[in-house]
Scaffold this active site. Sequence first.
Site: not given
Ligand code: GRF
Length: 197
Positions: A12-14, A89-90, A111, A113
């Site tokens: 969940g860092s994003n 992740m789905r 999304n 990536h």
């Molecule tokens: C990130 O590197 C994002 O680009 C990818 O999955 C990772 C998720 O990281 N799709 P977080 O859960 O947001 O820390």
Amino acid sequence: MIKIAVFISGRGSNLNAIIQAIADKRLSAKIETVISNDKDATGLIIAEQHGLNTFAISQKGMTRAQHEEKILEHLSKFKLDYIVLAGYMRILSPDFLKHFKSEQGYYKVINIHPSLLPAFPGIDSYKQAFDYGVKVAGVTVHLIDENMDRGKILAQEPFPRFGDDTLETFTQRGLSVEHSLYPAVLQQIAKHGIEKK
Ligand code: GRF
């Protein structure tokens, strides 16, 4: 202001970067709900600490259609402008995506990536790029379509790989780029929508 649902599966860092950008008024958005397919995702704790609505539902013992149906049922309580995937992740099925089809024909599902697509699609993209030995890596924000990691590119930002990088330092550099790029792109969308071209 855009109303969004953020989908996560883990750290969940994003999500955290989006929450911070909203708090700092760099992003004009409201997170209506945070969806996770993993009840133990750290990102859910971050969401709850910020008083956000959360909905965790594992896909275990369910078909993809049943799992997506439960999520859609939850989402129907909100009036959403966009689905924002942040480490979800789905793969979302065409049946799910059609609920978010815009008048222009694209799906309102965004999304991030961790590579310069179309290089290194799929999982573990930082590791793929690192192991390949790229000198320039990067991050892509794109729309979701029916093909994995193939939707319209909204933004890309490169970052260098340095000679003394380990996978950890390389990944950390990429994540910092993600954390500034994703809120910035979402803010562009909040202001101007998604350009047709
Ligand atoms: C990130 O590197 C994002 O680009 C990818 O999955 C990772 C998720 O990281 N799709 P977080 O859960 O947001 O820390």
